[in-house]
Design an enzyme around this catalytic site. Sequence first.
Site, PDB file in Angstrom:
ATOM      1  N   HIS A 155     -20.030 -58.411 -16.797  1.00 37.84           N
ATOM      2  CA  HIS A 155     -19.442 -57.877 -15.557  1.00 37.84           C
ATOM      3  C   HIS A 155     -18.921 -56.453 -15.758  1.00 37.84           C
ATOM      4  O   HIS A 155     -17.994 -56.029 -15.072  1.00 37.84           O
ATOM      5  CB  HIS A 155     -18.293 -58.756 -15.058  1.00 37.84           C
ATOM      6  CG  HIS A 155     -18.604 -60.219 -15.055  1.00 37.84           C
ATOM      7  ND1 HIS A 155     -19.132 -60.873 -13.973  1.00 37.84           N
ATOM      8  CD2 HIS A 155     -18.496 -61.151 -16.037  1.00 37.84           C
ATOM      9  CE1 HIS A 155     -19.315 -62.157 -14.277  1.00 37.84           C
ATOM     10  NE2 HIS A 155     -18.944 -62.355 -15.526  1.00 37.84           N
ATOM     11  N   SER A 276     -25.596 -27.200 -15.823  1.00 34.01           N
ATOM     12  CA  SER A 276     -25.409 -27.039 -14.386  1.00 34.01           C
ATOM     13  C   SER A 276     -25.495 -25.560 -14.052  1.00 34.01           C
ATOM     14  O   SER A 276     -25.048 -24.714 -14.828  1.00 34.01           O
ATOM     15  CB  SER A 276     -24.042 -27.591 -13.982  1.00 34.01           C
ATOM     16  OG  SER A 276     -23.558 -26.948 -12.822  1.00 34.01           O
ATOM     17  N   LYS A 282     -20.800 -28.176 -18.004  1.00 31.52           N
ATOM     18  CA  LYS A 282     -21.565 -29.406 -17.851  1.00 31.52           C
ATOM     19  C   LYS A 282     -22.690 -29.572 -18.859  1.00 31.52           C
ATOM     20  O   LYS A 282     -23.373 -28.635 -19.227  1.00 31.52           O
ATOM     21  CB  LYS A 282     -22.182 -29.477 -16.445  1.00 31.52           C
ATOM     22  CG  LYS A 282     -21.201 -29.745 -15.334  1.00 31.52           C
ATOM     23  CD  LYS A 282     -20.522 -31.110 -15.405  1.00 31.52           C
ATOM     24  CE  LYS A 282     -21.470 -32.266 -15.179  1.00 31.52           C
ATOM     25  NZ  LYS A 282     -21.768 -32.484 -13.754  1.00 31.52           N
ATOM     26  N   GLU A 289     -31.535 -39.926 -16.203  1.00 33.90           N
ATOM     27  CA  GLU A 289     -31.443 -40.115 -14.748  1.00 33.90           C
ATOM     28  C   GLU A 289     -32.814 -40.071 -14.090  1.00 33.90           C
ATOM     29  O   GLU A 289     -33.140 -40.870 -13.212  1.00 33.90           O
ATOM     30  CB  GLU A 289     -30.554 -39.028 -14.134  1.00 33.90           C
ATOM     31  CG  GLU A 289     -29.099 -39.128 -14.536  1.00 33.90           C
ATOM     32  CD  GLU A 289     -28.331 -37.883 -14.112  1.00 33.90           C
ATOM     33  OE1 GLU A 289     -27.861 -37.847 -12.969  1.00 33.90           O
ATOM     34  OE2 GLU A 289     -28.220 -36.950 -14.927  1.00 33.90           O
TER      35      GLU A 289
END
Length: 474
Positions: A155, A276, A282, A289
């Site tokens: 979970h 970024s 970043k 992804e």
Amino acid sequence: MKLWGGRFTKPTNQLVDEFNASIHFDKKLAKHDINGSLAHVAMLKKCEIISAEDADTIAEGLKKVAEKIEKGEAELSEEHEDIHMNVEKLLTEEVGPVGGRLHTGRSRNDQVALDMRLYLRQALVEINGLLLDVQRSLTNQAKANMDTVLPGYTHLQRAQPVLFAHHMMAYVFMFQRDVERLQDSWKRVNKSPLGAGALAGTTFPIDRGYVAEQLGFDGITENSLDSVSDRDFVVEFLANASMVSMHLSRLCEELIQWSSAEFNFIELDDAFSTGSSMMPQKKNPDIAELVRGKTGRVYGHLTGILTTLKGLPLAYNKDMQEDKEGMFDTVETLKGALGLFAPMLETMKVKQQEMYQAVRSDFSNATDLADYLVGKGMPFRESHAVVGQAVLHCINQDKYLLDMSIEEFQEFSELIEEDIFDVLKPETVVNARDVAGGTAKNRVEEQLTKASQLFGQTDQWIQEHEKITGQTAL
Ligand code: ARG
């Protein structure tokens, strides 16, 4: 004039040519198409359906056409619709009207089914190799992290500590099932449909087995109608590819979470991360992804082909031309993703201290305290309640089980003794799971041994099957 233009009195509308053509994508089949034609013409010669001289001329011509296409010197045109007719046109330009004998006893319907199988065979071998590379990278990370403990989750809540090696091996066995599924599909792909003709067979005394043998097929398909209508092998491949994508996507999700500041368990190498355009600080896990995102297109192609085939009457229907782009795109998507994944995993930095710290600041050893009390004779349901109380006490005091003194422990149960401090250490907790398939170090070592046997088998499978897909008359 079109190769099939005999019964027509008007030229085709240009929009029809554009819409009907598949050459802009089925040119990918060129090598396989010509290879299949070389086997076909060798059979026509052997069966004395065309003269040896004509057959040899055609074979030479086909090789020249292959060379020209390979070098980008051949003009492939929409006017000739697809790769099959473009090759025939180029052949005729090369050798003259004798090129027109190549298509004897054959239709584009059995030809395209053959080409698709030849293409997929090669893709299966390549994807197997790439999956094996990913499995090896995972195994290398496992070997380097045989003492690295991190929280295991259910979970997405910290549950029980596990070895990072154990976590990596979970993916190794997951991808192993993909390897096995792809290998199993081989026997359904590797049958020759050539000789089915347009749908009913052919009047020429062909030898289907001879064509199959030359191309390394295990045999021929049984029924001509089924041979030209069957795209089950495409569906099956896309289903298997969907499973691979789903597995990759789950791993992506973990890499993305683990590399967040909130988890801080891994750092992906600079070479496999991006920045970024606005925020200078970043470092993003774009590849993970993107691979996760590409799962969508693979599932889409599976749904697409199932929907295209649904309700098609026997035998060939032009709808089936829609079988190609989804399959090609899936092969390329998987090859791209797997090809990146192996080095990305290999170079990933595992933050062992941070993982240990996370285990140390949770209650993932609570089950072990309960099991300890069971070992001292307490029924499990009772020990579960006792430990629940101890956990609550710790939460109120802002500490963890291992921060309690022996006196505190004994307030919850007289059965608890000094050895509890060792029992609750993350290493002890992990190694106590000494059951086949468990996370104890020796059990993870068993998994590594098993994996290395399986890798040996895959290696051998690839070598044997590379010989078959490399078997070309070109
Ligand atoms: N380009 C076609 C395809 O990909 C080849 C077969 C065409 N056959 C036909 N009878 N029009 O399916």
